[in-house]
Enzyme design. Sequence first.
Site, PDB file in Angstrom:
ATOM      1  N   ARG A  67      18.072  40.040  32.582  1.00 47.84           N
ATOM      2  CA  ARG A  67      18.811  38.772  32.513  1.00 47.84           C
ATOM      3  C   ARG A  67      17.912  37.544  32.440  1.00 47.84           C
ATOM      4  NH1 ARG A  67      24.002  39.192  36.614  1.00 47.84           N
ATOM      5  NH2 ARG A  67      25.374  40.013  35.025  1.00 47.84           N
ATOM      6  N   GLU A 152      28.822  36.946  48.777  1.00 43.81           N
ATOM      7  CA  GLU A 152      27.735  36.212  48.126  1.00 43.81           C
ATOM      8  C   GLU A 152      27.004  35.288  49.101  1.00 43.81           C
ATOM      9  OE1 GLU A 152      28.749  34.932  44.190  1.00 43.81           O
ATOM     10  OE2 GLU A 152      27.082  33.515  44.131  1.00 43.81           O
ATOM     11  N   SER A 168      27.714  42.834  42.705  1.00 47.26           N
ATOM     12  CA  SER A 168      28.541  42.194  43.736  1.00 47.26           C
ATOM     13  C   SER A 168      29.467  43.231  44.334  1.00 47.26           C
ATOM     14  CB  SER A 168      29.391  41.074  43.155  1.00 47.26           C
ATOM     15  OG  SER A 168      28.591  40.169  42.508  1.00 47.26           O
ATOM     16  N   LEU A 169      29.684  44.291  43.577  1.00 46.30           N
ATOM     17  CA  LEU A 169      30.531  45.371  44.092  1.00 46.30           C
ATOM     18  C   LEU A 169      29.964  45.944  45.387  1.00 46.30           C
ATOM     19  CD1 LEU A 169      31.571  47.344  40.892  1.00 46.30           C
ATOM     20  CD2 LEU A 169      33.013  45.980  42.384  1.00 46.30           C
TER      21      LEU A 169
HETATM   22  C1  LIG Z   1      32.424  33.921  36.061  1.00 46.31           C
HETATM   23  C2  LIG Z   1      31.875  34.977  37.007  1.00 46.31           C
HETATM   24  C3  LIG Z   1      31.887  36.312  36.615  1.00 46.31           C
HETATM   25  C4  LIG Z   1      31.377  37.290  37.477  1.00 46.31           C
HETATM   26  N1  LIG Z   1      31.363  38.588  37.068  1.00 46.31           N
HETATM   27  C5  LIG Z   1      30.888  39.537  37.893  1.00 46.31           C
HETATM   28  C6  LIG Z   1      30.890  40.907  37.502  1.00 46.31           C
HETATM   29  O1  LIG Z   1      31.296  41.265  36.391  1.00 46.31           O
HETATM   30  N2  LIG Z   1      30.416  41.827  38.376  1.00 46.31           N
HETATM   31  C7  LIG Z   1      29.955  41.467  39.607  1.00 46.31           C
HETATM   32  O2  LIG Z   1      29.550  42.360  40.365  1.00 46.31           O
HETATM   33  N3  LIG Z   1      29.926  40.177  39.990  1.00 46.31           N
HETATM   34  C8  LIG Z   1      30.379  39.200  39.181  1.00 46.31           C
HETATM   35  N4  LIG Z   1      30.342  37.887  39.580  1.00 46.31           N
HETATM   36  C9  LIG Z   1      29.898  37.557  40.943  1.00 46.31           C
HETATM   37  C10 LIG Z   1      31.045  37.847  41.925  1.00 46.31           C
HETATM   38  O3  LIG Z   1      32.275  37.522  41.331  1.00 46.31           O
HETATM   39  C11 LIG Z   1      30.880  37.009  43.205  1.00 46.31           C
HETATM   40  O4  LIG Z   1      29.616  37.279  43.749  1.00 46.31           O
HETATM   41  C12 LIG Z   1      31.954  37.389  44.227  1.00 46.31           C
HETATM   42  O5  LIG Z   1      33.234  37.139  43.705  1.00 46.31           O
HETATM   43  C13 LIG Z   1      31.758  36.591  45.520  1.00 46.31           C
HETATM   44  O6  LIG Z   1      32.813  36.932  46.401  1.00 46.31           O
HETATM   45  P1  LIG Z   1      32.879  36.323  47.855  1.00 46.31           P
HETATM   46  O7  LIG Z   1      34.152  36.819  48.463  1.00 46.31           O
HETATM   47  O8  LIG Z   1      31.609  36.600  48.578  1.00 46.31           O
HETATM   48  O9  LIG Z   1      32.908  34.742  47.650  1.00 46.31           O
HETATM   49  P2  LIG Z   1      34.044  33.850  46.961  1.00 46.31           P
HETATM   50  O10 LIG Z   1      34.849  34.655  45.987  1.00 46.31           O
HETATM   51  O11 LIG Z   1      33.347  32.628  46.466  1.00 46.31           O
HETATM   52  O12 LIG Z   1      35.001  33.504  48.169  1.00 46.31           O
HETATM   53  C14 LIG Z   1      34.696  32.487  49.106  1.00 46.31           C
HETATM   54  C15 LIG Z   1      36.024  31.883  49.552  1.00 46.31           C
HETATM   55  O13 LIG Z   1      35.792  30.977  50.630  1.00 46.31           O
HETATM   56  C16 LIG Z   1      36.594  29.820  50.427  1.00 46.31           C
HETATM   57  N5  LIG Z   1      35.981  28.674  51.145  1.00 46.31           N
HETATM   58  C17 LIG Z   1      34.859  27.989  50.822  1.00 46.31           C
HETATM   59  N6  LIG Z   1      34.614  27.025  51.734  1.00 46.31           N
HETATM   60  C18 LIG Z   1      35.598  27.112  52.665  1.00 46.31           C
HETATM   61  C19 LIG Z   1      35.893  26.393  53.867  1.00 46.31           C
HETATM   62  N7  LIG Z   1      35.119  25.406  54.292  1.00 46.31           N
HETATM   63  N8  LIG Z   1      36.975  26.757  54.560  1.00 46.31           N
HETATM   64  C20 LIG Z   1      37.767  27.790  54.155  1.00 46.31           C
HETATM   65  N9  LIG Z   1      37.538  28.506  53.026  1.00 46.31           N
HETATM   66  C21 LIG Z   1      36.467  28.163  52.298  1.00 46.31           C
HETATM   67  C22 LIG Z   1      36.614  29.621  48.924  1.00 46.31           C
HETATM   68  O14 LIG Z   1      37.725  28.855  48.541  1.00 46.31           O
HETATM   69  C23 LIG Z   1      36.708  31.078  48.438  1.00 46.31           C
HETATM   70  O15 LIG Z   1      38.034  31.518  48.328  1.00 46.31           O
HETATM   71  C24 LIG Z   1      30.851  36.907  38.742  1.00 46.31           C
HETATM   72  C25 LIG Z   1      30.851  35.563  39.120  1.00 46.31           C
HETATM   73  C26 LIG Z   1      31.344  34.608  38.263  1.00 46.31           C
HETATM   74  C27 LIG Z   1      31.326  33.148  38.711  1.00 46.31           C
END
Ligand SMILES: Cc1cc2nc3c(=O)[nH]c(=O)nc-3n(C[C@H](O)[C@H](O)[C@H](O)COP(=O)(O)OP(=O)(O)OC[C@H]3O[C@@H](n4cnc5c(N)ncnc54)[C@H](O)[C@@H]3O)c2cc1C
Length: 320
Positions: A67, A152, A168-169
């Site tokens: 990448r 993340e 991320s899985l």
């Molecule tokens: C466009 C895109 C495509 C992707 N494609 C892939 C893929 O194909 N394969 C893969 O493995 N990964 C992929 N990724 C990465 C992966 O999607 C992310 O790493 C993953 O979704 C992160 O999940 P999470 O639950 O840790 O965080 P998030 O999904 O960011 O969840 C965090 C949550 O906390 C909430 N939050 C934030 N601050 C506060 C606060 N102060 N109070 C209350 N709530 C709050 C937010 O609103 C959010 O809902 C992709 C990322 C992007 C952006």
Amino acid sequence: MMGNSLVALFLYGYIHIPSKPIQFHTTAFYNEKEKKIEFLISESVRGEGAYLVDEKGNRFVDELAPRDVVARAIFKKYKEGHKVFLDFKPIMKKNIDIKARFPFIYKKIKNFNLDPEKDLIPVSPVAHYTMGGIFTNSFGQTKIKNLFACGEVACTGVHGANRLASNSLLECLVFSNRTTYKIDFLFEREFKNLKFDTFVKNITLDDRLNNFKIENIKDISKILWKYVGIERNGEDLEKVYFTLENIENKENNIYKKRLAKLGKLIAKAALERRESRGAHYRIDYPKPKKEYEKHTLVKSNEQITYIEKNLKDDLLKIKT
Ligand SMILES: Cc1cc2nc3c(=O)[nH]c(=O)nc-3n(C[C@H](O)[C@H](O)[C@H](O)COP(=O)(O)OP(=O)(O)OC[C@H]3O[C@@H](n4cnc5c(N)ncnc54)[C@H](O)[C@@H]3O)c2cc1C
């Protein structure tokens, strides 16, 4: 990503933020008319044989390189004044039906009046994944007793400096599972006599965050994209550090203030890491160096230190 939890923990002085590179995805669909990124075009498209070409149809990079290499090659083309496109036609030459193989991507591209079977599709790299975060062990435990992090926001160390696609899985399936297992275990041991209401009643989304508009932070994201992005150099990183410090000091909005602080810390970590490794690329130090085969840790006094981290060691160090 707003970086709230990272900065909040940092400000309280409870925990160090390891500042690691931000990974850039190689091919987001670029809306040429409105000059903006619209959606990601999966790397599996190149896996099936699509080419990356400039406006004359010339290939310029091994499409299957890592990448960071591909993102830098595309970035360089843009810097030289060229445009960059995905050419889906080599996939068709292999008798693969694009519409059937990539139905979602096909439909999304068609919505912009482009046809992947005929047209070159404009693409650009885009900020994608934060490999740093709050240090945790493999059960999501942080250095603060009973504070867990997974997803993340956490830094288990498994992604190194160059996360592999779709990993991320690991966070969703493996670390979330281990984290809830540990919480369950501790809950049973330490908190079983407490009412669950005690824990959840104060958790609500701050209204100030609900009303926060992405436009409010456009200036910070522009600075970070330009100077703390795919290519970095010492002189710019230093300037960025002071610019963001200025925003942090003057800004009244707590969320923007925090974001400026996080950007500043990332710039500082990038400035002091005088090498290139994975997604962290320094024009002035283009090679990896042995002494940096470690994680960057920004302490709460903003001093940088480098530590070795592996999940097993941390398990021993973190007392539950
Ligand atoms: C466009 C895109 C495509 C992707 N494609 C892939 C893929 O194909 N394969 C893969 O493995 N990964 C992929 N990724 C990465 C992966 O999607 C992310 O790493 C993953 O979704 C992160 O999940 P999470 O639950 O840790 O965080 P998030 O999904 O960011 O969840 C965090 C949550 O906390 C909430 N939050 C934030 N601050 C506060 C606060 N102060 N109070 C209350 N709530 C709050 C937010 O609103 C959010 O809902 C992709 C990322 C992007 C952006």
